[in-house]
Design an enzyme around this catalytic site. Structure first.
Site, short mmCIF file in Angstrom:
data_model
loop_
_atom_site.label_atom_id
_atom_site.label_comp_id
_atom_site.label_asym_id
_atom_site.label_seq_id
_atom_site.Cartn_x
_atom_site.Cartn_y
_atom_site.Cartn_z
N HIS A 169 -7.83 5.13 14.42
CA HIS A 169 -7.71 6.15 13.38
C HIS A 169 -8.50 7.40 13.71
O HIS A 169 -8.07 8.52 13.45
CB HIS A 169 -8.21 5.60 12.05
N GLU B 94 1.71 -2.16 16.68
CA GLU B 94 1.32 -3.01 15.54
C GLU B 94 1.75 -4.45 15.77
O GLU B 94 1.06 -5.39 15.38
CB GLU B 94 1.95 -2.48 14.24
N ASN C 68 -6.80 -4.52 10.64
CA ASN C 68 -7.28 -3.23 11.12
C ASN C 68 -7.82 -3.28 12.53
O ASN C 68 -8.45 -2.34 12.99
CB ASN C 68 -8.38 -2.70 10.19
N ARG D 271 -7.78 -9.36 4.97
CA ARG D 271 -6.81 -8.32 5.28
C ARG D 271 -7.37 -7.29 6.25
O ARG D 271 -6.64 -6.61 6.96
CB ARG D 271 -6.35 -7.64 3.98
N GLU E 90 -7.41 -6.14 0.00
CA GLU E 90 -8.19 -5.84 1.19
C GLU E 90 -9.69 -5.94 0.97
O GLU E 90 -10.41 -4.95 0.97
CB GLU E 90 -7.84 -4.44 1.73
N LYS F 189 0.86 -1.19 0.00
CA LYS F 189 0.00 0.00 0.00
C LYS F 189 0.88 1.23 0.00
O LYS F 189 1.79 1.35 0.82
CB LYS F 189 -0.85 0.03 1.27
N1 LIG Z 1 1.40 1.44 3.81
C1 LIG Z 1 0.94 0.90 4.89
O1 LIG Z 1 0.37 -0.19 4.90
C2 LIG Z 1 1.10 1.61 6.16
C3 LIG Z 1 0.86 0.96 7.37
C4 LIG Z 1 1.07 1.63 8.56
C5 LIG Z 1 1.51 2.93 8.53
N2 LIG Z 1 1.71 3.57 7.35
C6 LIG Z 1 2.18 4.94 7.30
O2 LIG Z 1 3.46 5.01 7.89
C7 LIG Z 1 3.66 6.32 8.35
C8 LIG Z 1 4.30 6.29 9.71
O3 LIG Z 1 5.53 5.62 9.61
P1 LIG Z 1 6.62 5.72 10.75
O4 LIG Z 1 6.00 5.48 12.03
O5 LIG Z 1 7.73 4.87 10.34
O6 LIG Z 1 6.98 7.26 10.75
P2 LIG Z 1 8.10 8.11 10.00
O7 LIG Z 1 8.43 7.58 8.70
O8 LIG Z 1 7.62 9.49 10.08
O9 LIG Z 1 9.33 7.95 10.96
C9 LIG Z 1 9.29 8.42 12.28
C10 LIG Z 1 10.46 9.33 12.59
O10 LIG Z 1 11.62 8.58 12.82
C11 LIG Z 1 12.68 9.01 11.97
N3 LIG Z 1 13.43 7.80 11.65
C12 LIG Z 1 13.06 6.81 10.82
N4 LIG Z 1 13.96 5.82 10.91
C13 LIG Z 1 14.88 6.20 11.80
C14 LIG Z 1 16.04 5.58 12.30
N5 LIG Z 1 16.38 4.35 11.95
N6 LIG Z 1 16.79 6.28 13.16
C15 LIG Z 1 16.44 7.52 13.55
N7 LIG Z 1 15.33 8.13 13.12
C16 LIG Z 1 14.57 7.46 12.25
C17 LIG Z 1 12.00 9.66 10.83
O11 LIG Z 1 12.84 10.63 10.23
C18 LIG Z 1 10.80 10.30 11.49
O12 LIG Z 1 11.18 11.52 12.08
C19 LIG Z 1 2.33 7.00 8.33
O13 LIG Z 1 2.30 7.92 7.31
C20 LIG Z 1 1.35 5.88 8.08
O14 LIG Z 1 0.23 6.32 7.35
C21 LIG Z 1 1.52 2.93 6.18
ZN LIG Z 2 -1.49 0.69 11.71
#
Ligand SMILES: NC(=O)c1ccc[n+]([C@@H]2O[C@H](COP(=O)([O-])OP(=O)(O)OC[C@H]3O[C@@H](n4cnc5c(N)ncnc54)[C@H](O)[C@@H]3O)[C@@H](O)[C@H]2O)c1
Ligand SMILES: [Zn+2]
Length: 1573
Positions: A269, A192, A262, A258, A254, A150
């Site tokens: 959300h 998660e 959720n 799938r 989904e 996704k």
């Molecule tokens: N596609 C999907 O199925 C799916 C599922 C769940 C979430 N998401 C999406 O994922 C996003 C959230 O992802 P996230 O939680 O990874 O947030 P993010 O990508 O914003 O990362 C969180 C923070 O950590 C920092 N960071 C990342 N890796 C790091 C590392 N190894 N060391 C230091 N800093 C690091 C990033 O710069 C950021 O500031 C949301 O936009 C959400 O909608 C998508």
């Molecule tokens: Zn989630």
């Protein structure tokens, strides 16, 4: 290279998991995905980390080796969800296009979910799709977002609204990337992980439960050692990915399965949508999971044990499980109240995972399994119930009640605790069922496991606890046994610990400890008994409490043990249970009289029997037990009896509804006191009760046939009295009431339960009253029961589970649904009560949300106003404590108390004698004790001034600090040390420590800072007037820190002059001039030549003395163009906190200060407003870059009141871009400018608090000041480019040729450089003036109206100010701010009077007993009356030559003005004294003799009484001549302070100018323009 695990998804093994696998990533990509161009895209956070550099370096060198013809590009975007935007996506695409990337490009997205989602989407659409590889770097992205294909970006209308399903070529989850992941992100990802296990894999869930402790230890460590848990982490990631890959493979798009992923997301959300960006996804999902699990429980699908288990696991990973979690609330701050049921339901309805308006949730059936493999449609009603903490209970009679029900309430707590101890002491395996999970059981399980006493596992999804006992063989462990605040556990385990044997490493201590509260709870009598029996037990800290060290191997000797059992039966049970393991047979004698709670002792003995040991009671001695030696034999199964108190609710349900209810595991053989409830209470009230040894069934009489119980003693079952009370409420026989006695202890439970019942029963129309040890209830007929009003917020629970459960029963007997507040308090003993009511008794329940109370100021401002809480004053002797404290007391209407006086009264001698006699030490300790007492006793309505040395003693310091911690104000009054010395030297009556004053100060300085939360520096006063100014600035300070005055935030054009002096005292006399035209004044603390607290405090005092404007307190660091060293973080913090203590109105915080610092300041800020600022000195950051938007949003989300963004212009265009930005940023007031010569336009166009300079401020005092303009320059430029339109102002009346108004106003316009004009228009025809000046001139700005038109003009204006209405005259006309076609009339004459008094040092008299006098009966007198009332005069006297006119005036003002007309000299003699006089009689002819005579009597009395603590003051309304006869008499004959009429003129003109132009006029300039003539 470490091992690599491969997971297959959609038929290919493309997910690779490992630790430190960069080599592998590089090789696989280059070898298997040939391309001319590889692009690595990441965010700047990630770009800085070591694992990332390693990856890119390896990639570059490998590429050179394997595909020298190919190129490697790198691109970085700004981090954060804000950048998951169309703008950033476009920027990435532009970059790719510019670089000439084509369809064969391979993109590597290295980063968290933001990067993965967005870059995935770029890949999906770039050139209609290019190949891409995901390298997730956050835990969340590894286990969730990278798997499944996704991709998406956010739009302003919602997250993930635009995107595509697009599978990556590979996903490489390299756990070593997590080394640099911030703790909060780590924990976020675990939500998660737990979710996935919860829906799919119980075994993995169990592993996660066991891993939590180590996980949290590592990730919250200062320097997390991720390597040390790498195996567990890889496993965690791998297992999660496996499940997700499996589910995705079977349902890529989904449509069904799938959806299970959720779980927790429907509600999660919705919460996230409201709390973003403060709350993270995982945190919201964690809360959502618990809510959705509760939903499943409510629907009767999931057990309470499972909900508790899930919740416990999430908490163990540091995740919130309710929005009201303390840590979580800190993060979301005042957004909490946005989370409203309606909002959440709306958000859920538009969630794209839900179709249409149907809301679906995944329902858990047990840990590791979902209820059917799909999401279920949920009714809004059910959602409403779980999402709110208030419940509407619908009438029982409307529902289809079952005629009989079987209910098993949760297990008894006492029995659960005993069963666990016995099972772990026993031999063999026992399955314990219906165990109540509580803190006690949790800590006991952990402790016996740690001591190797038993192996504990669970079955039936946690419903059954399997204890494999080791026959009482415990081995010492070096782990301390932490018991939290679990009282029973601590008592039972203390005896158990004496049975522990040393381990092989000859470790021979057992340490029992608990939280702070536990370390105060008593355990002494038990320890004494154990010690007397040969056990070696020692206290580690407090005598008589945990922590304890118990020597292993010292054992229990046995024989005769004596124990005082009048305090707690738990001590007795503790020894009883361990006694079989003593060396000799134990004879336990309880001494000290009748033991309390004998029932519990009997319970222990009976349970011991079930485990094979039979205790005998001595036949000869009272309260004496003989316990044979032996080993407990665990039975195969032990079912914990349900809690008998809990059982009273379902049984009462039957009684009240005429149905039957059976509790199958409590009967006549039960040892729980409350088990008698059915037989002793319900039966005599008319129920049929059938009880066997182990079961109880109650059948209620037909509706309305319950009988009162004239008297019942409920001493053996006190907890059940609440249930009895609600039954008694509808027990009616026309003569009797029900009296319940023997329940005095219920007054000190969760609440005063007797009072609570009386109060809440009254809401049902049931009269009850308290008895000395009980309650008497006058039952009513069912139809007389009143519906408690929902508008009045229904029934309160007092956070008491029993109150809530009892009233849920009575509620159902009403005709309308009844609201019960705080339903979740039942969680203490029966979390599933409501579910039982709903799903077993079939009762309809609705969620309900109390309306958001906008008056609750705590929701609007971060700190409550101080209210009437006492204020404590500390500081050196001679710092002015008494004087200033008295000022403050007068102003606040508090009483003043000098602690030294209290001391002398209490000890009966003066302090000096006391010290001589008993010494300093005794004095200090006595002083501290008295202070402590007084602070509690006089905690409201006092200003308490303390002795200078109070901070010398540690006890007193702690008392002061505690006072601040409870939100009280401790104010440190501080005065220049040299002055103090001079002052004290002159005072020979004080003890001779004058020479040591400096040493004393040095010794105490830090203590004063430490013990106070506010700080006022009194500046040096040279004369009376300065002293008056000090009083004014002090009172204004008090208003600020007590929250009586919160500076108003306005969005209109305003300027703030920035003071970059080294020392304001050098320019003190110019400060007023420098501040001209500004609405606030910025103190650049960083440019001061010293950063000592005293010096900074002195600077603010100087500033306040000369300029009456809000202070912006700024510490600009070097990296942001200031002078403060960036690395001095500690000093920075001290100075910022000092700013808050000094009560500055605005505090500037740089967004690049450490987070923790910003948070700390925000937490402490009280009433200071916060400006969060960000500077870009490079000029690289253009206003079109989303980074600025991020900075703005970030500042807003921190809770900034104002955001300040400063860029650097390198071209004129930068200003235009800035304006586009400005117009879109409207969440909070914004100061946005460009530095540099080319940035000047931005300063002209900025609106709020534009930073300005002044000719008298040195140019080069800081760098980065280039482009600064003065207010004059800005206004001029703004006018030139058409910002200000020309406006015309007029004075109208007849005659006006001598009016000074034009001089006044024009001088002000000129000084501020605003293009306005002010002219005379002579007429006595109001209509003409209105027609000519207003209707026929579009440039009309405003009128000043004088005689004879002040009344005539009224009919031409559309709106009138309150003052103009009451005074009955208008002297100022402007266009209405609501509608420019309408006119607004005001009267500023009264302001001329109040401001003149204030400028002359008349303090705020609102809370003192000051009276005023108005002489004369004309138009000005009316304004004078209004002014005196506004100031707070208690009585306003009026005298005049003739009384008819003043009578008219009196009539036209409201009665509370308390106007008294004095006609005769006798009346004047009898009047109270006055301290304020306004003389409104003509000054060009001699004053009437009798009138003067009356006035003089007032003047005479006024000067002798000095009411209000200030020099009595007279203001003359006539402004010619400057010194009138009345003034002369008042001043020369009676020493009154006098104010010439011209001051009044200037001061009313000042307000008029403000109304006319919106600007504050330069006071000195307009003053001189009027006076100069
Ligand atoms: N596609 C999907 O199925 C799916 C599922 C769940 C979430 N998401 C999406 O994922 C996003 C959230 O992802 P996230 O939680 O990874 O947030 P993010 O990508 O914003 O990362 C969180 C923070 O950590 C920092 N960071 C990342 N890796 C790091 C590392 N190894 N060391 C230091 N800093 C690091 C990033 O710069 C950021 O500031 C949301 O936009 C959400 O909608 C998508
Ligand atoms: Zn989630």
């Amino acid at each position: 290279m470490s091992t690599i695990e491969k997971v297959s998804i959609l038929g290919a093994e493309t997910i690779h998991v490992g630790y430190g696998i960069q080599d592998h990533i590089v090789e696989v990509v280059i070898n298997t995905k040939a391309s001319s161009t590889y692009v690595i895209i990441t965010d700047t956070n990630m770009g800085r980390t070591e694992p990332f550099s390693k990856l890119t370096q390896l990639f570059a060198s490998k590429l050179k080796e394997l595909r020298p013809e190919s190129r490697l590009l790198q691109y970085q975007v700004s981090p954060g969800e804000n950048n998951k935007s169309r703008e950033t996506k476009a920027a990435v695409e532009d970059y790719l296009l510019q670089q000439g990337c084509t369809r064969d490009t391979v993109i590597l997205a290295v980063g968290g979910g933001v990067i993965g989602d967005m870059i995935g989407f770029v890949a999906a659409t770039f050139m209609r799709g290019v190949r891409y590889v995901q390298v997730p770097t956050t835990l969340l992205s590894m286990v969730d977002s990278s798997v499944g294909g996704k991709t998406a970006i956010d739009t302003p209308l919602g997250k993930n609204f635009v995107g595509a399903f697009y599978q990556p070529e590979y996903v490489f989850a390299d756990v070593s990337f997590l080394k640099t992941l911030p703790t909060r992100q780590f924990i976020n990802g675990m939500a998660e992980v737990v979710k996935t296990a919860a829906i799919w894999n119980e075994e993995e869930f169990t592993r996660l439960e066991n891993f939590s402790k180590k996980f949290l230890e590592v990730v919250t460590a200062k320097v997390p050692d991720i390597e040390s848990i790498k195996h567990e982490l890889v496993k965690t990631v791998l297992e999660s990915i496996r499940v997700k890959a499996e589910v995705v493979s079977s349902d890529e798009k989904e449509t069904g399965l799938r959806n299970l992923l959720n779980f927790g997301h429907t509600i999660g959300h919705a919460i996230e949508a409201v709390l973003t960006p403060e709350a993270l996804h995982g945190e919201c999902v964690s809360v959502g999971m618990i809510k959705e699990a509760e939903l499943a429980r409510y629907l009767g699908i999931l057990s309470q044990v499972a909900v508790a288990r899930l919740s416990k696991c999430l908490v163990a990973y540091g995740l919130p499980v309710t929005i009201d979690d303390k840590e979580f609330l800190k993060k979301v701050g005042n957004k909490r109240h946005y989370v409203q049921l309606d909002t959440l339901l709306k958000k859920m309805a538009i969630d794209k995972k839900n179709d249409g308006s149907k809301i679906r949730c995944v329902l858990l059936e047990s840990i590791g399994r979902c209820y059917q493999l799909k999401a279920h449609q949920i009714s809004k009603q059910d959602l409403g119930f779980v999402l709110t903490d208030e419940v509407l209970v619908h009438p029982f009679k409307d529902q289809s009640l079952k005629s009989s029900t079987v209910i098993i309430p949760p297990g008894s707590k006492s029995i659960s605790n005993r069963a666990l101890i016995l099972a772990s002491l026993g031999k063999g395996t026992v399955r314990i069922k219906n165990l109540l999970h509580s803190d006690d059981t949790k800590h006991m399980l952990d402790a016996v496991t740690a001591l190797g006493g038993a192996k504990i596992t669970t079955e039936d999804n946690g419903e059954t606890i399997v204890v494999e006992g080791n026959g009482g063989n415990f081995i010492a462990t070096n782990e301390q046994l932490y018991l939290g605040n679990a009282g029973t556990a601590s008592r039972f385990l203390t005896s158990v610990a004496t049975l522990v044997k040393p381990n092989k490493n000859s470790l021979d201590d057992v340490i029992l400890t608990g939280n702070a509260r536990m370390q105060q709870r008593p355990i002494g009598p038990l320890v004494d008994a154990l010690r007397a029996n040969g056990s070696q037990v020692q206290y580690l800290n407090n005598e008589g409490s945990l922590p304890l060290v118990i020597k292993a191997g010292s054992g229990l000797k046995g024989g005769r043990i004596e124990l005082a059992a009048t305090i707690s039966s738990q001590y007795v049970s503790s020894i009883l249970m361990c006694a079989p393991y003593a060396e000799e047979e134990v004879t336990l004698k309880l001494v000290g009289g009748k033991p309390i709670s004998v029932l519990y002792i009997d319970m222990t003995i009976a349970m011991m029997k079930s485990f094979g040991i039979e205790v005998k009671q001595s036949l000869t001695e009272e309260y004496t037990y003989i316990i044979p030696k032996g080993t407990y034999q665990n039975p195969q199964e032990y079912v914990i009896e349900s809690d008998a108190s809990s059982a009273t609710y379902p049984l009462a349900f039957a009684a009240l509804t005429g149905t039957s209810c059976t509790v199958p595991n409590i009967g006549s053989s039960s040892l729980q006191g409350d088990a008698r409830f059915a037989v002793d209470v319900l039966k005599p009230m008319g129920c049929i009760v059938e009880q066997s040894a182990t079961s109880t069934t109650v059948t209620g009489p037909p509706l309305g046939h319950l009988k009162p119980l004239p008297h019942v003693d409920m001493e053996p079952m006190t907890d059940a009295f609440l249930t009895a009370s609600v039954v008694a409420a509808v027990a009616y026989d026309g003569k009797n009431s029900t009296a319940i006695t023997g329940i005095a202890n219920q007054r000190v439970k969760e609440c005063d339960r007797i009072a609570a019942m009386v109060n809440e029963l009254a809401k049902f129309g049931v009269k009850a009253h308290e008895l000395p040890d009980g309650i008497e209830i006058q039952g009513v007929k069912l139809e007389q029961l009143v519906n408690p009003s929902t508008e009045k917020r229904g029934i309160k629970s007092y956070d008491d589970h029993r109150v809530a459960m009892s009233f849920s029963l009575l509620a159902g007997l009403c005709n309308q649904p009844v609201l019960i507040q705080e339903r979740s308090c039942t969680g203490k003993t029966w979390p599933g009560w409501w579910d039982t009511l709903h799903s077993q008794f079939n009762i309809q329940l609705d969620g309900y949300e109390l309306p958001f109370d906008a008056d609750d100021s705590s929701l609007l401002i971060d700190k409550h106003a101080n209210g009437d809480k006492s204020i404590i004053v500390i500081g050196m002797r001679a710092a002015g404590k008494s004087t200033l404290s008295k000022w403050m007391a007068t102003f606040l209407g508090f009483k003043f108390l000098d602690l030294d006086d209290v001391f002398e009264q209490r000890v009966g001698t003066d302090i000096r004698t006391f010290i001589k006699q008993y010494g300093w030490e005794e004095f200090r300790s006595k002083e501290a004790a008295i202070a402590k007492e007084i602070f509690t006793e006089k905690s409201r309505g006092y200003v308490i001034s303390t002795g200078g040395g109070i901070v010398e003693g540690e006890d007193a310091r702690n008392t002061l600090k505690d006072y601040t911690k409870q939100g009280g104000i401790v104010l440190h009054l501080h005065r220049d040390l040299d002055e103090t010395v001079v002052f004290l030297s002159a005072d020979t009556t004080r003890p001779a420590y004058v020479n040591e004053i400096k040493d004393v100060w040095i010794r105490r300085e830090n203590w004063y800072h430490e013990c106070s939360n506010y700080h006022f520096y009194s500046s040096h006063c040279d004369n009376e007037l300065e002293f008056k100014h000090l009083r004014n600035s002090f009172i204004s300070y008090i208003k600020t820190i007590t929250g009586l005055q919160v500076s108003e935030l306005s969005r209109k054009r305003s300027a703030a002059v920035s003071l970059t002096f080294k020392d304001l005292n050098d320019v003190a006399e110019h400060l007023e001039e420098i501040a001209v035209g500004s609405e606030a004044i910025e103190l650049r603390v960083d440019s001061l030549n010293k950063y000592s607290k005293t010096f900074v405090a002195d600077q603010t005092a100087t500033l306040r003395k000369y300029v009456n404007l809000p202070i912006i307190y700024t510490i600009r660091t070097e990296s942001q163009g200031g002078l403060f060293p960036d690395h001095e973080v500690e000093q920075l913090e001290e100075l910022l906190l000092l700013g808050i203590k000094l009560g500055v109105e605005y505090l500037d915080l740089q967004s690049n200060y450490p987070n923790s610092l910003i948070e700390k300041i925000l937490e402490r800020k009280a009433f200071t407003r916060i400006i969060i600022s960000h500077y870009d000195n490079t000029g690289v950051l253009k206003w079109t870059n989303v980074e600025w938007k991020n900075k703005y949003n970030q500042a807003v989300s921190y809770g900034a009141d104002i955001v300040k963004l400063v860029g650097t212009a390198t071209s004129f265009q930068d200003n235009l871009d800035l304006e586009v930005f400005r117009s879109a940023a409207n969440l909070k007031p914004l100061i946005a400018i460009n530095r540099g010569e080319q940035g000047k336009l931005s300063r002209v166009l900025n609106t709020v608090f534009t930073p300005v300079t002044h000719d008298l401020i040195p140019k080069q005092s800081t760098n980065g000041s280039s482009g600064l303009l003065s207010i004059n320059q800005i206004n001029k430029a703004y006018a030139e480019i058409g910002g200000f339109t020309q406006k015309k102002f007029w004075i109208v009346g007849k005659p006006v040729d001598h009016s000074r108004s034009p001089n006044l106003h024009n001088a002000g316009y000129k000084k501020l450089n605003i293009p306005y004009t002010f002219d005379r228009f002579e007429t006595d025809d109001a209509s003409l003036a209105v027609k000519k000046l207003i209707h026929e001139d579009k440039n009309f700005g405003g009128l000043a109206v004088t005689m004879p038109l002040k009344l005539d003009i009224i009919k031409h204006v559309d709106e009138l100010s309150e003052a103009a209405q009451l005074i009955g005259a208008v002297n100022t006309v402007i266009r209405s701010s609501n509608d420019p076609n309408k006119l607004y009339g005001d009267n500023t004459d009264w302001v001329g009077i109040t401001t003149s008094f204030a400028r002359h040092g008349v303090p705020n008299i609102e809370n003192s007993n000051v009276n005023g006098l108005v002489v004369g009966g004309g138009g000005t007198s009316r304004a004078a009356v209004y002014a005196l009332h506004d100031m707070g005069c208690k009585i306003i006297y009026m005298i005049n030559r003739t009384s008819s006119k003043i009578r008219e005036i009196k009539e036209s003002f409201p009665a509370d003005y308390n106007i008294q007309i004095l006609e005769t000299i006798e009346q004047v003699e009898a009047a109270a004294s006055v301290s304020l006089v306004v003389s409104c009689v003509p000054a060009d002819k001699p004053v009437d003799e009798t009138l003067l005579n009356k006035l003089e009597r007032f003047l005479y009395h006024g000067s002798t009484t000095k009411n209000g603590g200030f020099t009595p003051t007279l203001i003359e309304a006539a402004y010619k001549p400057r010194l009138t006869p009345v003034m002369r008499i008042a001043h020369e004959k009676y020493q009154w302070s006098v104010i010439p009429g011209v001051e009044m003129l200037v001061n009313q003109g000042e307000r008029q100018f403000q109304l006319h132009t919106g600007f504050t006029p330069p006071y000195r300039v307009i003053h001189d323009a009027v006076v100069a003539e």
